[in-house]
Design a protein around this motif. Structure first.
Motif, PDB file in Angstrom:
ATOM      1  N   MET A  58       0.840  -1.194   0.000  1.00  0.00           N
ATOM      2  CA  MET A  58       0.000   0.000   0.000  1.00  0.00           C
ATOM      3  C   MET A  58       0.874   1.242   0.000  1.00  0.00           C
ATOM      4  O   MET A  58       1.773   1.371   0.825  1.00  0.00           O
ATOM      5  CB  MET A  58      -0.918  -0.004   1.214  1.00  0.00           C
ATOM      6  CG  MET A  58      -1.816  -1.222   1.275  1.00  0.00           C
ATOM      7  SD  MET A  58      -2.885  -1.235   2.717  1.00  0.00           S
ATOM      8  CE  MET A  58      -4.092  -0.037   2.198  1.00  0.00           C
ATOM      9  N   ASN A  59       0.599   2.150  -0.941  1.00  0.00           N
ATOM     10  CA  ASN A  59       1.363   3.383  -1.064  1.00  0.00           C
ATOM     11  C   ASN A  59       0.455   4.573  -0.762  1.00  0.00           C
ATOM     12  O   ASN A  59      -0.545   4.798  -1.436  1.00  0.00           O
ATOM     13  CB  ASN A  59       1.950   3.508  -2.471  1.00  0.00           C
ATOM     14  CG  ASN A  59       2.795   4.736  -2.629  1.00  0.00           C
ATOM     15  OD1 ASN A  59       3.301   5.289  -1.655  1.00  0.00           O
ATOM     16  ND2 ASN A  59       2.960   5.183  -3.863  1.00  0.00           N
ATOM     17  N   PHE A  60       0.852   5.352   0.247  1.00  0.00           N
ATOM     18  CA  PHE A  60       0.105   6.538   0.660  1.00  0.00           C
ATOM     19  C   PHE A  60       0.786   7.826   0.206  1.00  0.00           C
ATOM     20  O   PHE A  60       0.482   8.896   0.701  1.00  0.00           O
ATOM     21  CB  PHE A  60      -0.042   6.550   2.193  1.00  0.00           C
ATOM     22  CG  PHE A  60      -0.897   5.424   2.705  1.00  0.00           C
ATOM     23  CD1 PHE A  60      -2.270   5.565   2.804  1.00  0.00           C
ATOM     24  CD2 PHE A  60      -0.329   4.216   3.083  1.00  0.00           C
ATOM     25  CE1 PHE A  60      -3.061   4.538   3.272  1.00  0.00           C
ATOM     26  CE2 PHE A  60      -1.109   3.173   3.555  1.00  0.00           C
ATOM     27  CZ  PHE A  60      -2.484   3.336   3.649  1.00  0.00           C
ATOM     28  N   GLY A  61       1.718   7.735  -0.763  1.00  0.00           N
ATOM     29  CA  GLY A  61       2.489   8.892  -1.193  1.00  0.00           C
ATOM     30  C   GLY A  61       1.791   9.790  -2.200  1.00  0.00           C
ATOM     31  O   GLY A  61       2.341  10.809  -2.604  1.00  0.00           O
ATOM     32  N   ASN A  62       0.599   9.438  -2.619  1.00  0.00           N
ATOM     33  CA  ASN A  62      -0.167  10.216  -3.590  1.00  0.00           C
ATOM     34  C   ASN A  62      -1.549  10.527  -3.006  1.00  0.00           C
ATOM     35  O   ASN A  62      -1.961   9.908  -2.023  1.00  0.00           O
ATOM     36  CB  ASN A  62      -0.319   9.422  -4.893  1.00  0.00           C
ATOM     37  CG  ASN A  62       1.015   9.218  -5.582  1.00  0.00           C
ATOM     38  OD1 ASN A  62       1.756  10.158  -5.794  1.00  0.00           O
ATOM     39  ND2 ASN A  62       1.329   7.970  -5.891  1.00  0.00           N
ATOM     40  N   PRO A  63      -2.277  11.463  -3.623  1.00  0.00           N
ATOM     41  CA  PRO A  63      -3.613  11.781  -3.102  1.00  0.00           C
ATOM     42  C   PRO A  63      -4.551  10.563  -3.053  1.00  0.00           C
ATOM     43  O   PRO A  63      -5.395  10.460  -2.180  1.00  0.00           O
ATOM     44  CB  PRO A  63      -4.144  12.822  -4.083  1.00  0.00           C
ATOM     45  CG  PRO A  63      -2.926  13.463  -4.647  1.00  0.00           C
ATOM     46  CD  PRO A  63      -1.889  12.371  -4.706  1.00  0.00           C
ATOM     47  N   LYS A  64      -4.366   9.629  -3.991  1.00  0.00           N
ATOM     48  CA  LYS A  64      -5.184   8.413  -4.004  1.00  0.00           C
ATOM     49  C   LYS A  64      -4.306   7.231  -3.578  1.00  0.00           C
ATOM     50  O   LYS A  64      -3.236   7.020  -4.121  1.00  0.00           O
ATOM     51  CB  LYS A  64      -5.739   8.163  -5.410  1.00  0.00           C
ATOM     52  CG  LYS A  64      -6.684   7.004  -5.479  1.00  0.00           C
ATOM     53  CD  LYS A  64      -7.279   6.857  -6.860  1.00  0.00           C
ATOM     54  CE  LYS A  64      -8.202   5.653  -6.879  1.00  0.00           C
ATOM     55  NZ  LYS A  64      -8.706   5.396  -8.222  1.00  0.00           N
ATOM     56  N   VAL A  65      -4.767   6.471  -2.597  1.00  0.00           N
ATOM     57  CA  VAL A  65      -4.011   5.320  -2.097  1.00  0.00           C
ATOM     58  C   VAL A  65      -3.891   4.272  -3.200  1.00  0.00           C
ATOM     59  O   VAL A  65      -4.866   3.954  -3.886  1.00  0.00           O
ATOM     60  CB  VAL A  65      -4.694   4.707  -0.857  1.00  0.00           C
ATOM     61  CG1 VAL A  65      -3.978   3.450  -0.407  1.00  0.00           C
ATOM     62  CG2 VAL A  65      -4.753   5.719   0.266  1.00  0.00           C
ATOM     63  N   GLU A  66      -2.697   3.753  -3.361  1.00  0.00           N
ATOM     64  CA  GLU A  66      -2.416   2.722  -4.363  1.00  0.00           C
ATOM     65  C   GLU A  66      -2.212   1.394  -3.632  1.00  0.00           C
ATOM     66  O   GLU A  66      -1.446   1.331  -2.658  1.00  0.00           O
ATOM     67  CB  GLU A  66      -1.153   3.098  -5.131  1.00  0.00           C
ATOM     68  CG  GLU A  66      -0.760   2.175  -6.235  1.00  0.00           C
ATOM     69  CD  GLU A  66       0.489   2.650  -6.948  1.00  0.00           C
ATOM     70  OE1 GLU A  66       0.822   2.025  -7.961  1.00  0.00           O
ATOM     71  OE2 GLU A  66       1.158   3.607  -6.498  1.00  0.00           O
TER      72      GLU A  66
END
Length: 72
Positions: A58-66
């Motif tokens: 899980m990547n929280f580095g952008n406005p939308k979680v990937e």
């Protein structure tokens, strides 16, 4: 939870899981602009150390979680 890293039958370190769900799904958390191949390799290594089959990266580095599902 922590899992030993073993090389040639010798414990060479430990991996500390970000999250472990129901003792069967590993969750690796990141906060980066872009997920890189090294992040996927890291998850595969952690799965092997934990003797599990499924990891959610899980990547929280952008406005939308990937969320990426990695299966060993």
């Amino acid at each position: 939870p922590n899992f030993p890293e073993v090389f040639d039958g010798i414990i060479v370190g430990e991996y500390f899981a970000d999250l472990l769900v129901e003792e069967c799904v590993l969750v690796e958390l990141k906060a980066v602009k872009t997920l890189e191949p090294i992040h996927f390799a890291q998850c595969l290594s952690y799965l092997k150390a934990a003797r599990l089959k499924l990891c959610l990266l899980m990547n929280f580095g952008n406005p939308k979680v990937e969320v990426k599902r990695i299966i060993q």
